[in-house]
Each structure stands twice: as structure tokens, then as C-alpha cells.
Design an enzyme around this catalytic site. Structure first.
Site, PDB file in Angstrom:
ATOM      1  N   CYS A   1      28.778  39.236  41.102  1.00  8.63           N
ATOM      2  CA  CYS A   1      28.766  38.288  40.270  1.00  8.63           C
ATOM      3  C   CYS A   1      29.236  37.064  40.626  1.00  8.63           C
ATOM      4  O   CYS A   1      30.196  37.030  41.488  1.00  8.63           O
ATOM      5  CB  CYS A   1      29.406  38.780  38.744  1.00  8.63           C
ATOM      6  SG  CYS A   1      29.505  37.345  37.710  1.00  8.63           S
TER       7      CYS A   1
ATOM      8  N   ARG B   1      24.798  43.514  43.277  1.00 13.91           N
ATOM      9  CA  ARG B   1      25.334  42.384  44.025  1.00 13.91           C
ATOM     10  C   ARG B   1      26.689  41.767  43.311  1.00 13.91           C
ATOM     11  O   ARG B   1      26.603  41.944  42.114  1.00 13.91           O
ATOM     12  CB  ARG B   1      24.410  41.399  44.237  1.00 13.91           C
ATOM     13  CG  ARG B   1      23.537  40.766  43.321  1.00 13.91           C
ATOM     14  CD  ARG B   1      22.492  39.717  43.289  1.00 13.91           C
ATOM     15  NE  ARG B   1      21.983  39.193  42.240  1.00 13.91           N
ATOM     16  CZ  ARG B   1      21.302  39.675  41.367  1.00 13.91           C
ATOM     17  NH1 ARG B   1      20.604  41.061  41.565  1.00 13.91           N
ATOM     18  NH2 ARG B   1      20.731  38.943  40.405  1.00 13.91           N
TER      19      ARG B   1
ATOM     20  N   CYS C   1      32.552  35.675  38.209  1.00 12.98           N
ATOM     21  CA  CYS C   1      33.875  36.216  38.240  1.00 12.98           C
ATOM     22  C   CYS C   1      34.271  36.383  39.764  1.00 12.98           C
ATOM     23  O   CYS C   1      35.393  36.785  39.668  1.00 12.98           O
ATOM     24  CB  CYS C   1      34.013  37.442  37.230  1.00 12.98           C
ATOM     25  SG  CYS C   1      33.087  38.725  37.936  1.00 12.98           S
TER      26      CYS C   1
ATOM     27  N   CYS D   1      35.321  39.445  33.483  1.00 13.91           N
ATOM     28  CA  CYS D   1      34.318  38.358  33.556  1.00 13.91           C
ATOM     29  C   CYS D   1      34.246  37.761  32.300  1.00 13.91           C
ATOM     30  O   CYS D   1      34.021  38.487  31.233  1.00 13.91           O
ATOM     31  CB  CYS D   1      33.171  39.157  34.089  1.00 13.91           C
ATOM     32  SG  CYS D   1      31.489  38.180  34.493  1.00 13.91           S
TER      33      CYS D   1
ATOM     34  N   ASP E   1      74.303  49.481  47.574  1.00 14.72           N
ATOM     35  CA  ASP E   1      74.101  48.001  47.789  1.00 14.72           C
ATOM     36  C   ASP E   1      75.212  47.571  46.756  1.00 14.72           C
ATOM     37  O   ASP E   1      75.675  47.595  45.615  1.00 14.72           O
ATOM     38  CB  ASP E   1      72.834  47.520  47.211  1.00 14.72           C
ATOM     39  CG  ASP E   1      72.840  46.016  47.562  1.00 14.72           C
ATOM     40  OD1 ASP E   1      72.620  45.604  48.679  1.00 14.72           O
ATOM     41  OD2 ASP E   1      72.928  45.387  46.565  1.00 14.72           O
TER      42      ASP E   1
ATOM     43  N   THR F   1      21.080  43.633  34.937  1.00 12.89           N
ATOM     44  CA  THR F   1      21.080  42.360  35.907  1.00 12.89           C
ATOM     45  C   THR F   1      21.128  42.648  37.246  1.00 12.89           C
ATOM     46  O   THR F   1      20.862  41.692  38.184  1.00 12.89           O
ATOM     47  CB  THR F   1      22.201  41.434  35.693  1.00 12.89           C
ATOM     48  OG1 THR F   1      23.488  41.775  35.706  1.00 12.89           O
ATOM     49  CG2 THR F   1      22.168  40.740  34.079  1.00 12.89           C
TER      50      THR F   1
ATOM     51  N   CYS G   1      30.922  43.428  38.250  1.00 14.90           N
ATOM     52  CA  CYS G   1      31.660  42.174  37.718  1.00 14.90           C
ATOM     53  C   CYS G   1      33.282  42.922  37.971  1.00 14.90           C
ATOM     54  O   CYS G   1      33.270  43.948  37.923  1.00 14.90           O
ATOM     55  CB  CYS G   1      31.486  41.674  36.394  1.00 14.90           C
ATOM     56  SG  CYS G   1      29.665  41.191  36.152  1.00 14.90           S
TER      57      CYS G   1
END
Length: 493
Positions: free
Chosen positions: A69, A67, A72, A42, A443, A34, A38
Site C-alpha cells: 500500500c 503489492r 500506510c 492503514c 544488582d 485492490t 496493508c
């Protein structure tokens, strides 16, 4: 090892197939069929293993031609916990890049702050993250641009320069390349039905790795709030921010799945920096499962971890500010420390206007504190010396408590100043430097809790026992404090 998890293909495939949100930000998955990348969680059907490629950063995935998604939104995943857990060169560089140093000072400025050559930094970042500093900064600019496109009605030209792009053309090309949509298409995709923001404000969601226990996190910030600088109002923690190009006011409201962040900025170029500081202050990039798994091995802490999983370490938006506040809090109650700090703020803090609440000032800058006449300070003489000496060292740049600081060196420099003992130094290391292994053995609250739980009573013996909690001793402190009945352990009604 999680730090090189993208190289463990089998483990990455298991995480993707199980949609394990714990690993969001640890690595990114490029899908060959694709051309998208992701986050591990996702929601789409996972691709075949042979079509997956794994990258250590969003910038590396982008450089490989993938590029983001649209389902997600991997650019919006929580940051890698590595940059909070470590203090080596790469971790310090990543914290500075998130703080916007490259956009303001370029790669030479980043190198100067770290004390290395640009070639060394480029080589180490590429070796671990698969991308150099410019590519990493570009990925951050793309994320900032998307936030402004989706959460504001600003003109695209204003967004381009606010996000740090040098030109409209570069802005357009980067958005198209990273998100496969033009800026206008990206806005139309999410903008229909979105209410218009009040002028000058932005509202966004800050994601985190579950679980998150908000009680001590927001309770601590509210209980120690400096009048005029911080407040708890209508279920949200609010404070003023001193930023590189101006100032801002932020409202942070805890939710089940994210923290709602409402920002009012005098200069939108400070957006990425403001978001980075808010995430840092709330410790949102922590890996709570890893922390809790280790602390749960101690049978003394286990019931408290099981009762309140996901405790975070409440930090600060400004390291120098907190160092001064730590000195003001030496050997006095929380209420007295707030009073002392409030007097300083009203006397020399920079005034601001807050249209939505009661905030009045920015906390005084180190330069202003360094010029204060010690005789005007209502403290014991030794405390005056400590405060003015610290302020002078911070103003001169002799001590670095910023995002790119070297934790060990900062401890050494703080220890050279008069009046700064182990409690103050470790408190600064925990809440200003963000060292997850800082431990305040002296402390009072820690010692009372240790005695109540049957842990060693002396600081030296407790430090020896705490070796089993490393490298998460700062989180163990949160559980120890939670055994007491103090306002820092609960969100205000």
C-alpha cells in the site's frame, strides 16, 4: 495467541476496523479487490471482511501476489515483537535475516549459524511465516531499496547493489512488483521538495509502537557512553558501528512519533544491518502495551508503570562489545567503567573520522582484545584473567552473543568462564542477548529499589517474587532502577 494472530480472522478484522497500530508488524492484510496489502492501522476506509486475507509477514503477502500500500507503507511498520521475545529457531533465524546474513552468506550460511539443515529452516519458516528464507530476505531488500531511493540521490545502479540485489534487472522487477512503481517513479513520488542530504549521510525515521518512554532509554546510553565510541551531542545519542563491510556513525534522536536516525556509512551495503542494530539497541520492536499490562498487575510496580509507560530496555549495538564492558563494570561505578573502557579504546580501538562530532574510534574487536598483554591492564589480577579469557572465547567463536544466539546456551558458556557470576551473566543476557526475561536480582540498584518499595530484600526471595513479572522481568528492572536518582534515568539537558 498473538504469535498465530493471522489465523484468528475475527480478531484481525477487529484490529483493521479499529486501525489499531499496536498490531502493526504482527500481521498484514491483503485486500482482494485492490491487490494491495496493508498494515492494520492503514488510514484508508477498511475493506469488507470477505475481501480481507491475513498474512504473518510482508514476504507472505508479496508471495500471494499483493503489492505494498502506498498510503500506510506496510514494509516500514515496526517489526514483530516475536523476534525479540523468543529464542527458538524461527526467532533466531528472523533476527539473523534482519542482520543481513542471507545477503552475505546465503541460506547455507544461515543454516550453519543456527546448527540446522537448510530443509529444516525452510520448513519451519514456511510453517510460521508463510515464506521461506529467500523470500523473507527479498522483502527486506525491497524495503532497503525503498529507503535508499527515497532518502538519497544515489544512482539506481548503486542502490541496487547496496540493497543486496544481484542485478539491476532483479532490482527493477522487485521494486515494480512490491510497490507497483518503477524505482524512478518511486523517487519522483516523494522526492520533490526534499532537501539533498550531505554527501555520505542518510536520514530516516525508525517507527515504534507507542507509548515510548525515552528517559531511561537514551539516558542510560548517554550516562554509560564510552569516550570516543559514544557521545550525547545536541539532543542525540551518537556512536560508531563496526559493520560487516566497513564502519559507520549513527545519530539517534528521540521524537514523539519516531526516532530520527542519521547514518554515515563507509559501505552502503551495510544499511539494512545498521538499521537492524539501531532498532535492536533501542528495543523499538517491543510491544509496550503487553509489557505494561502485565507489570501493572503488581500493585508495587503499578504506580511506576502508570507514571512512565512504554519503558524500553537499553541494549547494545554489538553483543561481544557489551560483554567486555560488563566485565569492566564489575564492582565499580559507572564513571569508573567508562574510564576503563575509554583507555582500552584509545589504546587498541580502530580510529575513525567524525566530521560532525567527537567520536574517534571503533570499540576494539574481540581478536584485538585477545592479543592484549594482561600485564598492561590496570585491573586486579582476577579481572585481567576474566577479560582476557572472555575475549579469547569470543574471538574463537566459542561463545555466540550475536543476533542468532541461543540464549540458554550462551548463559551456560558464559558461566563456564572464570569471574562471570550471576550479575554479569544476567546483565549480558538483558542488554546484549536481548532476553526480555533477564533479571539482575543481585544488582545493587535493584536491591536498593526493592528495599525502598518493600519488596523482598534477598536475591533468592526477590527472584521468587519476580515470577509474577515473567516474561518481562528485564522491563521490571527498568522500573526498579527508575526509583533511584541516577543519570541513567534521565536524558541529559
Amino acid at each position: 495467541m498473538l504469535g498465530r494472530m493471522h489465523e484468528d480472522v475475527e480478531r484481525c478484522v477487529r484490529a483493521v476496523r479499529s486501525k489499531d497500530a499496536r498490531f502493526d508488524g504482527w500481521f498484514f492484510t491483503g485486500v482482494l479487490t485492490t491487490g494491495i496489502y496493508c498494515r492494520p492501522s492503514c488510514p484508508v476506509v477498511p475493506p469488507k471482511a470477505e475481501n480481507m486475507r491475513f498474512y504473518p509477514s510482508a514476504a507472505a503477502a508479496q508471495q500471494a501476489g499483493f503489492r505494498a500500500c502506498k498510503r500506510c507503507r506496510p514494509d516500514a511498520s515496526p517489526g514483530s515483537p516475536q523476534w525479540n521475545e523468543r529464542a527458538d529457531l524461527v526467532a533466531r533465524a528472523m533476527r539473523l535475516i534482519a542482520d543481513g546474513v542471507i545477503d552475505r552468506e546465503g541460506v547455507p550460511g544461515l543454516a550453519a549459524r543456527l546448527g540446522y539443515s537448510t530443509r529444516q529452516i525452510e520448513r519451519q519458516l514456511r510453517a510460521e511465516l508463510g515464506a521461506g528464507p529467500l523470500a523473507l530476505a527479498r522483502a527486506q531488500r525491497a524495503q532497503t531499496a525503498r529507503l535508499l531511493i527515497e532518502t538519497s540521490t544515489l544512482p539506481m545502479s548503486d542502490i541496487a547493489f547496496a540493497a543486496g540485489f544481484a542485478s539491476i534487472r532483479t532490482f527493477n522487477d522487485t521494486v515494480r512488483e512490491v510497490f507497483a512503481l518503477s524505482p524512478t517513479e518511486l523517487r519522483h513520488r516523494v522526492g520533490r521538495g526534499r532537501p539533498v542530504e550531505t554527501s555520505g549521510t542518510l536520514t530516516l525515521r525508525l517507527p515504534f509502537r507507542a507509548p515510548l518512554c525515552p528517559d531511561n532509554l537514551f539516558g542510560h546510553l548517554a550516562a554509560t557512553a564510552v569516550p570516543g565510541v559514544e557521545e550525547w551531542r545536541d539532543g542525540a545519542y551518537r556512536r560508531t558501528l563496526r559493520l560487516p563491510h566497513g564502519h559507520g556513525i549513527v545519530s539517534l534522536r528521540p521524537g514523539a512519533e519516531h526516532v530520527t536516525c542519521r547514518l554515515a556509512l563507509t559501505d552502503l551495503r551495510d544499511l539494512a544491518n545498521a538499521i537492524s542494530r539501531c532498532r535492536w539497541m533501542l528495543d523499538l520492536d517491543a510491544d509496550p502495551v503487553a509489557v505494561d499490562d502485565l507489570l501493572r498487575r503488581d500493585p508495587v510496580l503499578a504506580p511506576y508503570v502508570d507514571k512512565s509507560p512504554g519503558r524500553r530496555v537499553p541494549r547494545t549495538a554489538d553483543g561481544a562489545e557489551f560483554a567486555v564492558r560488563a566485565v569492566l563494570g564489575q564492582q565499580v561505578s559507572t564513571a569508573a567503567a567508562r574510564t576503563h573502557a575509554g583507555r582500552l579504546v584509545s589504546a587498541i580501538g580502530d580510529p575513525v573520522t567524525d566530521a560532525e562530532g567527537g567520536l574517534t574510534h571503533l570499540f576494539p574487536a574481540s581478536e584485538a582484545l585477545a592479543e592484549v598483554d594482561p600485564a598492561t591492564l590496570a585491573f586486579p589480577q582476577a579481572r585481567r584473567v576474566t577479560l582476557t579469557t572472555l575475549a579469547a572465547a569470543l574471538a574463537a567463536g566459542e561463545i555466540d552473543l550475536g543476533p542468532g544466539s541461543d540464549w540458554a546456551q550462551a548463559r551456560v558458556r558464559l558461566g563456564e568462564l572464570p569471574g562471570l557470576g550471576p550479575w554479569t551473566i544476567e546483565t549480558i543476557a538483558m542488554r546484549a542477548l536481548g532476553d526480555p526475561d533477564a533479571f539482575t536480582a543481585t544488582d545493587l540498584g535493584v536491591r536498593i529499589a526493592a528495599r525502598h518499595l518493600g519488596l523482598p530484600g534477598t536475591p533468592a526471595a526477590l527472584i521468587r517474587h519476580s515470577a509474577a513479572w515473567r516474561p518481562w522481568r528485564a522491563y521490571a528492572v527498568q522500573h526498579l532502577w527508575a526509583t533511584g536518582d541516577h543519570a541513567i534515568n534521565r536524558i541529559p539537558a
